[in-house]
Design a protein around this motif. Structure first.
Motif, PDB file in Angstrom:
ATOM      1  N   LEU A 111       0.861  -1.038   0.046  1.00 15.85           N
ATOM      2  CA  LEU A 111       0.084   0.201  -0.128  1.00 15.85           C
ATOM      3  C   LEU A 111       0.872   1.301   0.174  1.00 15.85           C
ATOM      4  O   LEU A 111       0.651   2.225  -0.776  1.00 15.85           O
ATOM      5  N   GLN A 112       1.972   1.263   0.882  1.00 13.50           N
ATOM      6  CA  GLN A 112       2.850   2.453   0.941  1.00 13.50           C
ATOM      7  C   GLN A 112       3.514   2.604  -0.446  1.00 13.50           C
ATOM      8  O   GLN A 112       3.588   3.806  -1.046  1.00 13.50           O
ATOM      9  N   GLU A 113       4.026   1.408  -1.107  1.00 18.53           N
ATOM     10  CA  GLU A 113       4.646   1.690  -2.681  1.00 18.53           C
ATOM     11  C   GLU A 113       3.635   2.304  -3.471  1.00 18.53           C
ATOM     12  O   GLU A 113       4.230   3.310  -4.062  1.00 18.53           O
ATOM     13  N   GLU A 114       2.364   1.873  -3.421  1.00 23.74           N
ATOM     14  CA  GLU A 114       1.576   2.350  -4.514  1.00 23.74           C
ATOM     15  C   GLU A 114       1.298   3.706  -4.069  1.00 23.74           C
ATOM     16  O   GLU A 114       1.204   4.543  -5.036  1.00 23.74           O
ATOM     17  N   MET A 115       1.004   4.071  -2.949  1.00 23.51           N
ATOM     18  CA  MET A 115       0.839   5.467  -2.552  1.00 23.51           C
ATOM     19  C   MET A 115       1.988   6.527  -3.111  1.00 23.51           C
ATOM     20  O   MET A 115       1.612   7.633  -3.749  1.00 23.51           O
ATOM     21  N   VAL A 116       3.107   6.127  -2.779  1.00 20.13           N
ATOM     22  CA  VAL A 116       4.137   7.043  -2.883  1.00 20.13           C
ATOM     23  C   VAL A 116       4.371   7.368  -4.275  1.00 20.13           C
ATOM     24  O   VAL A 116       4.538   8.345  -4.937  1.00 20.13           O
ATOM     25  N   SER A 117       4.430   6.083  -5.221  1.00 20.71           N
ATOM     26  CA  SER A 117       4.561   6.402  -6.644  1.00 20.71           C
ATOM     27  C   SER A 117       3.246   7.027  -7.272  1.00 20.71           C
ATOM     28  O   SER A 117       3.488   7.808  -8.229  1.00 20.71           O
ATOM     29  N   TYR A 118       2.101   6.909  -6.562  1.00 18.23           N
ATOM     30  CA  TYR A 118       1.173   7.724  -7.351  1.00 18.23           C
ATOM     31  C   TYR A 118       1.066   9.060  -7.055  1.00 18.23           C
ATOM     32  O   TYR A 118       1.048   9.983  -8.129  1.00 18.23           O
ATOM     33  N   VAL A 119       1.688   9.485  -5.565  1.00 14.27           N
ATOM     34  CA  VAL A 119       1.965  11.033  -5.279  1.00 14.27           C
ATOM     35  C   VAL A 119       2.954  11.695  -6.584  1.00 14.27           C
ATOM     36  O   VAL A 119       3.135  12.550  -6.829  1.00 14.27           O
ATOM     37  N   ILE A 120       4.227  10.879  -6.469  1.00 14.69           N
ATOM     38  CA  ILE A 120       5.082  11.318  -7.383  1.00 14.69           C
ATOM     39  C   ILE A 120       4.555  11.501  -9.069  1.00 14.69           C
ATOM     40  O   ILE A 120       4.825  12.544  -9.406  1.00 14.69           O
ATOM     41  N   GLN A 121       3.963  10.612  -9.466  1.00 18.54           N
ATOM     42  CA  GLN A 121       3.199  10.831 -10.768  1.00 18.54           C
ATOM     43  C   GLN A 121       2.309  11.984 -10.882  1.00 18.54           C
ATOM     44  O   GLN A 121       2.397  12.808 -11.756  1.00 18.54           O
ATOM     45  N   GLU A 122       1.681  12.207  -9.770  1.00 21.04           N
ATOM     46  CA  GLU A 122       0.654  13.388  -9.887  1.00 21.04           C
ATOM     47  C   GLU A 122       1.416  14.730  -9.728  1.00 21.04           C
ATOM     48  O   GLU A 122       1.055  15.791 -10.499  1.00 21.04           O
ATOM     49  N   VAL A 123       2.476  14.840  -8.820  1.00 20.95           N
ATOM     50  CA  VAL A 123       3.472  15.941  -9.052  1.00 20.95           C
ATOM     51  C   VAL A 123       4.071  16.326 -10.309  1.00 20.95           C
ATOM     52  O   VAL A 123       4.119  17.272 -10.700  1.00 20.95           O
ATOM     53  N   LEU A 124       4.735  15.418 -10.859  1.00 20.03           N
ATOM     54  CA  LEU A 124       5.275  15.268 -11.985  1.00 20.03           C
ATOM     55  C   LEU A 124       4.538  15.847 -13.204  1.00 20.03           C
ATOM     56  O   LEU A 124       4.627  16.477 -13.976  1.00 20.03           O
ATOM     57  N   LYS A 125       3.131  15.337 -13.307  1.00 17.48           N
ATOM     58  CA  LYS A 125       1.990  15.687 -14.308  1.00 17.48           C
ATOM     59  C   LYS A 125       1.675  17.010 -13.901  1.00 17.48           C
ATOM     60  O   LYS A 125       1.289  17.770 -15.011  1.00 17.48           O
ATOM     61  N   HIS A 126       1.377  17.327 -12.818  1.00 18.84           N
ATOM     62  CA  HIS A 126       0.645  18.759 -12.466  1.00 18.84           C
ATOM     63  C   HIS A 126       1.625  19.860 -12.156  1.00 18.84           C
ATOM     64  O   HIS A 126       1.210  21.110 -11.918  1.00 18.84           O
ATOM     65  N   CYS A 127       2.810  19.761 -11.670  1.00 17.01           N
ATOM     66  CA  CYS A 127       3.696  20.736 -11.157  1.00 17.01           C
ATOM     67  C   CYS A 127       4.831  20.929 -11.966  1.00 17.01           C
ATOM     68  O   CYS A 127       5.993  21.190 -11.425  1.00 17.01           O
ATOM     69  N   LYS A 128       4.847  20.859 -13.296  1.00 23.88           N
ATOM     70  CA  LYS A 128       5.984  21.231 -14.202  1.00 23.88           C
ATOM     71  C   LYS A 128       6.476  22.339 -13.821  1.00 23.88           C
ATOM     72  O   LYS A 128       8.027  22.557 -13.908  1.00 23.88           O
TER      73      LYS A 128
END
Length: 427
Positions: free
Chosen positions: A235-252
């Motif tokens: 669960l932790q792996e999936e959560m951290v990976s999801y957060v990183i992908q969202e930041v890369l997508k929305h915070c260029k």
């Protein structure tokens, strides 16, 4: 119009309400950088295209004056954020004098004293926008997986993470404490709702001045009934990976402003490496650290371990004597507990601590007695093991430390709007 809506308003005559970020004059042209909280736009004031009064007002502008500007939006790749405003009308709401934070270099001490104004700088704006995205992504992750948000109390009658770091207060003649964690309350909620999380402030009266410590910080803590130790790590792996992908997508834009190299972040995908505590001891000894079984890891040790991996790494199976009373001992290795800390790469250390919890009444009571805890204050917590107890697991992720890693910041003081540090509570 808000500045972040510029791409949808090219060629239109718009009004922007904001503040002067910076300005410069070049003969018959004044360039005014206006910010409105969503971005920064360069406004071009040409003497030949505006009234004499408007041009003179533009020349009088000062840093952080509040203004309302009107003009036509056009695309300009050389301009900040890629768009410009051909300014035609200018209204000065307030002309600022002697703004203390100028474009020159200032010391950290000075900037922290003026934190209420430092928030307006482009770098701080970008950092706190990334913070917002991380917080939103964490909520979205759990909300989309059927978790229920349960708010934990801030005032508590007992400790969760050890009595030495409690902020004590008077509660109508009784002692009460600022919460160190919402975890114990989430365990109660998990038995009612199955999958829950809380997200709020936590307080630790820890007399530390390291780059990782705050007295008040924000933590998200999920708790899940019937969740095993292994499932907790997944669960932790999936959560951290999801957060990183969202930041890369929305915070260029924000990542570009703080000049963050995103290549290391792009590598953060499951599975994450795992290192048993005993192996971590061995690795640290090879690196020259004098540590033995039973020692806890400090910042230097965590930095050394995390530098060995390109992804976050789980350090797991810590000795039970150095971990919290509620952690489940490993049946196959009773000296250790089914717990893991997740260390962020690039030397950032722990961002998550989690474990499977003790669900057996007698074992939990024994561990509380070994830790000299006042049983009467925890009777409600013991009740959870009397009435329908089940194996369950959870963890806590620190928002500020996670942001420090993602944004690659040298200190957590920039990760929260108004940091509370040792001997620092102003503004």
């Amino acid at each position: 119009m808000y500045i972040n809506e510029a791409k949808d308003n090219v060629g239109k005559f718009v009004e922007i309400k904001g503040w002067v970020y910076n300005m410069r004059t070049s003969g018959k042209i004044v360039f005014v950088l206006v910010r409105d909280g969503t971005g920064i736009m360069q406004c071009v004031v040409s003497k030949n295209e505006v009234s004499e009064d408007t041009f003179e007002k533009a020349k009088r502008l000062t840093q952080e004056s509040s203004v309302i500007v009107r003009g036509t939006v056009r695309e300009e790749k050389r301009a900040p954020f890629g768009y410009e405003l051909d300014l035609k009308e200018l209204e000065i709401v307030h002309l600022t004098q002697d703004y203390p934070i100028t474009p020159k270099e200032h010391g950290v001490g000075f900037l922290m004293e003026h934190r209420h104004l430092w928030l307006r700088s482009k770098r701080q704006w970008a950092i706190l926008r990334i913070r917002h995205r991380i917080a939103k992504s964490l909520r979205d992750f759990f909300d989309s997986r059927g978790f229920t948000l349960i708010d934990a109390p801030i005032l508590t009658p007992a400790a969760c993470e050890g009595t030495t770091t409690l902020f004590e207060t008077d509660y109508f003649g009784e002692k009460a404490y600022l919460s160190q964690s919402g975890q114990l309350y989430m365990e109660a909620a998990a038995m009612a709702f199955g999958k829950v999380y809380c997200f709020g402030p936590a307080f630790r009266a820890e007399k530390s001045k390291t780059r990782r410590h705050l007295m008040e910080f924000w933590m998200l803590e999920p708790e899940v009934a019937y969740l095993t130790f292994e499932e907790n790590l997944k669960l932790q792996e999936e959560m951290v990976s999801y957060v990183i992908q969202e930041v890369l997508k929305h915070c260029k834009t924000e990542l570009e402003i703080i000049e963050r190299d995103i290549k290391p972040l792009e590598k953060v995908v499951p599975p994450f490496p795992r290192l048993h505590y005993r192996d971590a001891i061995e690795l640290l000894n090879k690196k020259g650290f004098n540590v033995k079984f039973g020692d806890d890891f400090g910042g230097d040790e965590e930095t050394a371990l995390s530098n060995e991996f390109e992804k976050p790494v789980f350090i797991h199976h810590f000795p039970k004597e150095i971990k919290a009373f509620y952690m489940q001992p490993d049946p196959d290795d009773p000296e250790t507990v089914l717990a893991a800390d997740l260390l962020a790469p690039e030397g950032y250390g722990e961002i998550i601590g989690g474990s499977q919890r003790i669900h057996d009444y007698d074992l939990l009571l024994k561990r509380m007695q070994e830790n000299n805890l006042p049983i009467e204050n925890y009777q409600w917590y013991l009740d959870l093991r009397k009435y329908g107890t089940v194996p369950h697991s959870g963890f806590g992720i620190g928002l500020e430390r996670t942001l420090a890693w993602i944004a690659k910041l040298p200190h957590v003081r920039e990760t929260i709007p108004f940091p509370r540090m040792l001997e620092k509570i102003y503004p």
